[in-house]
Design an enzyme around this catalytic site. Structure first.
Site, mmCIF file in Angstrom:
data_model
loop_
_atom_site.group_PDB
_atom_site.id
_atom_site.type_symbol
_atom_site.label_atom_id
_atom_site.label_comp_id
_atom_site.label_asym_id
_atom_site.label_seq_id
_atom_site.Cartn_x
_atom_site.Cartn_y
_atom_site.Cartn_z
ATOM 1 N N MET A 29 0.827 -1.191 0.000
ATOM 2 C CA MET A 29 0.000 0.000 0.000
ATOM 3 C C MET A 29 0.873 1.257 0.000
ATOM 4 S SD MET A 29 -3.503 -0.701 2.093
ATOM 5 C CE MET A 29 -2.827 -0.598 3.738
ATOM 6 N N ASN A 31 4.145 3.845 0.945
ATOM 7 C CA ASN A 31 4.877 4.302 2.127
ATOM 8 C C ASN A 31 5.929 3.249 2.496
ATOM 9 O OD1 ASN A 31 4.339 5.187 5.566
ATOM 10 N ND2 ASN A 31 5.385 6.371 4.009
ATOM 11 N N LEU A 32 6.722 2.899 1.505
ATOM 12 C CA LEU A 32 7.623 1.755 1.611
ATOM 13 C C LEU A 32 8.808 2.036 2.538
ATOM 14 C CD1 LEU A 32 7.706 0.677 -2.147
ATOM 15 C CD2 LEU A 32 6.076 0.022 -0.350
ATOM 16 N N HIS A 33 9.303 0.948 3.155
ATOM 17 C CA HIS A 33 10.444 1.037 4.066
ATOM 18 C C HIS A 33 11.320 -0.190 3.865
ATOM 19 C CE1 HIS A 33 8.103 -1.834 6.402
ATOM 20 N NE2 HIS A 33 7.120 -0.948 6.509
ATOM 21 N N GLY A 35 11.537 -2.896 5.403
ATOM 22 C CA GLY A 35 10.827 -4.170 5.473
ATOM 23 C C GLY A 35 10.311 -4.578 4.110
ATOM 24 N N HIS A 36 9.715 -3.625 3.389
ATOM 25 C CA HIS A 36 9.267 -3.907 2.018
ATOM 26 C C HIS A 36 10.467 -4.257 1.133
ATOM 27 C CE1 HIS A 36 5.930 -1.165 3.420
ATOM 28 N NE2 HIS A 36 5.231 -2.184 2.941
ATOM 29 N N GLN A 60 -10.200 -2.248 3.278
ATOM 30 C CA GLN A 60 -9.649 -2.944 4.444
ATOM 31 C C GLN A 60 -9.440 -2.022 5.640
ATOM 32 O OE1 GLN A 60 -6.051 -4.110 2.116
ATOM 33 N NE2 GLN A 60 -4.953 -3.717 4.034
ATOM 34 N N GLN A 152 -2.417 -12.211 8.741
ATOM 35 C CA GLN A 152 -2.704 -11.922 7.340
ATOM 36 C C GLN A 152 -2.060 -12.953 6.425
ATOM 37 O OE1 GLN A 152 -2.384 -7.846 5.355
ATOM 38 N NE2 GLN A 152 -0.398 -8.727 4.835
ATOM 39 N N SER A 184 7.246 -0.447 10.241
ATOM 40 C CA SER A 184 5.849 -0.335 9.843
ATOM 41 C C SER A 184 5.615 1.049 9.263
ATOM 42 C CB SER A 184 4.924 -0.554 11.050
ATOM 43 O OG SER A 184 3.583 -0.208 10.726
#
Length: 264
Positions: A29, A31-33, A35-36, A60, A152, A184
């Site tokens: 979705m 706003n990548l960081h 972790g992505h 969602q 999830q 996150s």
């Protein structure tokens, strides 16, 4: 990196990809960081080609304000995707994704009564519905999801099995900051004071030798509001609120807690 703004353009290119070439998929979705980035890197290592999607899915979000305030950082996101070596980026529009409205849905009937499903009514229905739509559009051999959202991941894995989709759903380890706090998109909304409390939450929650009751007591005492702290299938799960920011986390019990840190 090729960027697709319409489903028709992506579908035309998808038909040209040889059947012998494996395609990995990372739905996001935005706003990548980092972790992505770890998911994308794993996909690139395991596949010939990788596609990432960016779509802030309205169905969602059980609270309209969360959807409204979700950070949109498209320029930075595209830069991260390009730097990571992603081949394709799909930027679908809501009017195409929900061309007939939100009329057809994937509704799971057991896990939605637990944890995130219980505390966020409708969340998993919206999440499973958009993931099913994206899997049908992308037709990957593998799709990658972070273990931070473990419930999830389980639901998506079981949905793919239940509907006989020939796609491997791959879990990837949670990437954490030095405090143990899981990366996150919501972390970006924390004030400096809330960020200190979030780091404290992470350190307390990862004291695996403490009981659930002891952890709840310790978190409450330092000002963290606990939605739930439960154990299921050998894992400990929690969701907490720091101000109006909701954070979730989990880890496997009865083993040393695996914490993958990054220097970022």
């Amino acid at each position: 990196m090729q960027i697709f703004h319409t489903l028709a353009d992506w579908r035309a290119v998808r038909k040209t990809i040889p059947v012998t070439a494996s395609l990995g998929f990372v739905p996001t979705m935005g706003n990548l960081h980092v972790g992505h980035a770890s998911l994308l890197t794993t996909s690139r290592q395991e596949n010939d080609l990788t596609l990432a999607s960016i779509f802030v899915n309205p169905t969602q979000f059980n609270k309209p304000d969360d959807f409204t305030h979700y950070p949109r950082t498209l320029e930075a996101d595209l830069a991260l995707l390009s730097d990571t070596g992603v081949d394709y980026c799909l930027l679908p529009q809501e009017k195409e994704i929900y061309a007939t409205g939100y009329t057809y849905k994937i509704d799971e009937t057991i896990s939605h009564q637990l944890m995130e499903g219980k505390h966020r009514p409708g969340h998993f229905t919206g999440m499973l519905t958009i993931v099913m739509k994206l899997l049908q559009l992308v037709q990957p051999q593998r799709a990658y999801f972070g273990e931070k959202d473990y419930q999830q991941f389980q639901l998506i894995r079981d949905m793919v099995t239940s509907f006989f989709l020939d796609i491997e759903i791959k879990p990837c380890p949670t990437i954490r900051e030095t405090s143990g706090l899981a990366y996150s998109s919501r972390n970006n909304r924390l004030t400096p004071e809330q960020r200190q409390l979030a780091d404290q939450f992470a350190r307390i929650f990862h004291q695996s030798s403490l009981s659930n009751e002891q952890l709840i007591t310790a978190l409450t005492a330092c000002g963290v509001s606990v939605d739930y702290l439960e154990e299921h299938e050998g894992r400990r799960f929690t969701a907490v609120n720091i101000g109006d920011i909701r954070l979730i986390d989990n880890y496997k019990l009865n083993s040393s807690v695996s914490v993958t840190h990054t220097g970022a």
